[in-house]
Enzyme design. Structure first.
Site, PDB file in Angstrom:
ATOM      1  N   TYR A  67       0.888   4.865  -3.636  1.00 39.48           N
ATOM      2  CA  TYR A  67       1.798   5.111  -2.520  1.00 39.48           C
ATOM      3  C   TYR A  67       3.195   5.479  -3.017  1.00 39.48           C
ATOM      4  O   TYR A  67       3.782   6.471  -2.584  1.00 39.48           O
ATOM      5  CB  TYR A  67       1.892   3.901  -1.592  1.00 39.48           C
ATOM      6  CG  TYR A  67       3.074   4.014  -0.660  1.00 39.48           C
ATOM      7  CD1 TYR A  67       3.009   4.847   0.461  1.00 39.48           C
ATOM      8  CD2 TYR A  67       4.284   3.386  -0.946  1.00 39.48           C
ATOM      9  CE1 TYR A  67       4.108   5.016   1.287  1.00 39.48           C
ATOM     10  CE2 TYR A  67       5.385   3.547  -0.131  1.00 39.48           C
ATOM     11  CZ  TYR A  67       5.288   4.366   0.985  1.00 39.48           C
ATOM     12  OH  TYR A  67       6.387   4.548   1.786  1.00 39.48           O
ATOM     13  N   ASP A  95       1.537   5.085   4.280  1.00 39.88           N
ATOM     14  CA  ASP A  95       1.904   3.705   4.574  1.00 39.88           C
ATOM     15  C   ASP A  95       1.260   3.319   5.904  1.00 39.88           C
ATOM     16  O   ASP A  95       0.482   4.087   6.484  1.00 39.88           O
ATOM     17  CB  ASP A  95       3.428   3.525   4.595  1.00 39.88           C
ATOM     18  CG  ASP A  95       4.090   4.184   5.803  1.00 39.88           C
ATOM     19  OD1 ASP A  95       3.426   4.944   6.544  1.00 39.88           O
ATOM     20  OD2 ASP A  95       5.304   3.944   6.004  1.00 39.88           O
ATOM     21  N   GLU A 115      11.881   2.659  -1.967  1.00 37.80           N
ATOM     22  CA  GLU A 115      10.441   2.535  -1.729  1.00 37.80           C
ATOM     23  C   GLU A 115       9.894   1.227  -2.289  1.00 37.80           C
ATOM     24  O   GLU A 115       9.040   0.587  -1.673  1.00 37.80           O
ATOM     25  CB  GLU A 115       9.691   3.728  -2.334  1.00 37.80           C
ATOM     26  CG  GLU A 115       9.917   5.036  -1.599  1.00 37.80           C
ATOM     27  CD  GLU A 115       9.420   5.009  -0.163  1.00 37.80           C
ATOM     28  OE1 GLU A 115       8.528   4.183   0.156  1.00 37.80           O
ATOM     29  OE2 GLU A 115       9.908   5.796   0.656  1.00 37.80           O
TER      30      GLU A 115
END
Length: 346
Positions: free
Chosen positions: A126, A144, A43
């Protein structure tokens, strides 16, 4: 809403993308669980970068540092060198900070809640939501660009980004199921990446075609709307590539803070509208006929490249000489490697 999530999961079970950091739906059904370290690493790498660009980096990192403890024990320069080319180098610095906190303060085990993950260096909303959902199967909406696009079209939201973000996040949270939330989070991202694409969305084969308001209204291709960005300014700079007679190169380690922080690079001037000459060592400098052009997030950069060969025993004003045997162009950030490639091709 439950039907929508179920339809999307059914589609994901058949069409999930295969990625080196992902535990696919069939493996999860057999009881395999994602490694939080690999989820976190992927990520962070994927921020502002494509899946295709990340694959090789992820393989190299996990081969060299297979656990978070391994990464925590790594030398800063080695990690920054492996990161070179991915850009946004603050992420690499925070990657090391986070690994060391997890290894030192959490016995090498990542926290499993969004709130505790947010307390770690370099982990924002996020990334915390993504790790919590994908690694620990918690019902956190993961926002996203792909998910924002799917939500904007599904509910036909015409408010331009970034102002629309809270509304889109609210819809994403409403749709996130309690069952298989990790798979669902990845399913929405896969849908946006492969079907609900920015241009020419494949609405005809979309599993969410029936309830999609933008598809019904014929507005899917124009959503999400975005507030126009201001033009990027252009800055200029000078870099100095000095090679000693024995082949050693004059390099400097940039300050930890700021652009390209902690990275090796060529000594040079400040980057602004009218850079001032700042040679790191007395030499007969020659200017290459071509220039380096590179674009960062907030500005374009044009670098003039100077080159010189210097004798043994001459001390630089700044930087240090690296023996040719220890010099790896791949350790340089992309903009600095462009300067080296320009010299090599001159």
């Amino acid at each position: 809403m439950e039907t929508l999530a179920r339809d999307l999961l059914d589609w994901y079970d058949r069409h999930a993308r295969v990625m080196p950091w992902r535990v696919g739906p069939s493996d999860r059904q057999r009881g395999l669980r994602p490694d939080p370290y690999r989820v976190w690493l992927s990520e962070v790498m994927l921020q502002q970068t494509t899946v295709a660009a990340v694959r090789d980096y992820f393989h190299r990192f996990t081969t060299r540092w297979p656990t978070v403890e391994d990464l925590a024990a790594a030398e800063d320069g080695a990690v920054m060198g492996e990161w070179a080319g991915l850009g946004y180098y603050a992420r690499a610095r925070n990657l090391l900070k986070c690994a060391r906190v997890v290894a030192r303060d959490h016995d090498g085990v990542f926290p499993d809640t969004r709130e505790d993950l947010l307390a770690l260096p370099g982990i924002g909303p996020y990334t915390a939501a993504a790790i919590s959902a994908i690694a620990f199967d918690r019902p956190e909406p993961v926002m996203d660009g792909n998910v924002e696009r799917v939500m904007a079209r599904l509910f036909e939201i015409h408010t331009p980004l970034p102002a629309a973000k809270p509304e889109l996040a609210a819809y994403a949270a409403m749709l996130t199921p309690q069952e298989r939330p990790g798979d669902y989070a990845q399913a929405v991202m896969d849908l946006g990446a492969t079907i609900c694409t920015p241009k020419s969305p494949a609405c005809g084969i979309c599993p969410l075609r029936p309830p999609c308001a933008a598809r019904a209204a014929g507005t899917a291709a124009e959503l999400p709307k975005k507030t126009p960005k201001k033009p990027k300014p252009t800055r200029r700079g000078i870099v100095y590539l000095a090679q000693r007679e024995d082949g050693a190169w004059l390099l400097e380690r940039r300050p930890d803070r700021g652009l390209l922080g902690g990275m090796l690079g060529w000594p040079g001037s400040d980057w602004d509208e009218a850079p001032v000459e700042a040679p790191p060592i007395a030499a007969d400098w020659a200017t290459l006929p071509a220039e380096v052009r590179h674009t960062f997030t907030h500005f374009h950069l044009i670098l003039s490249v100077r080159h010189a060969v210097v004798p043994l025993g001459q001390a630089p004003h700044s930087g240090h000489f690296v023996p040719q045997s220890a010099f790896r162009p791949s350790d340089l950030p992309t903009v600095m490697r462009k300067a080296f490639d320009l010299l090599r091709g001159a």
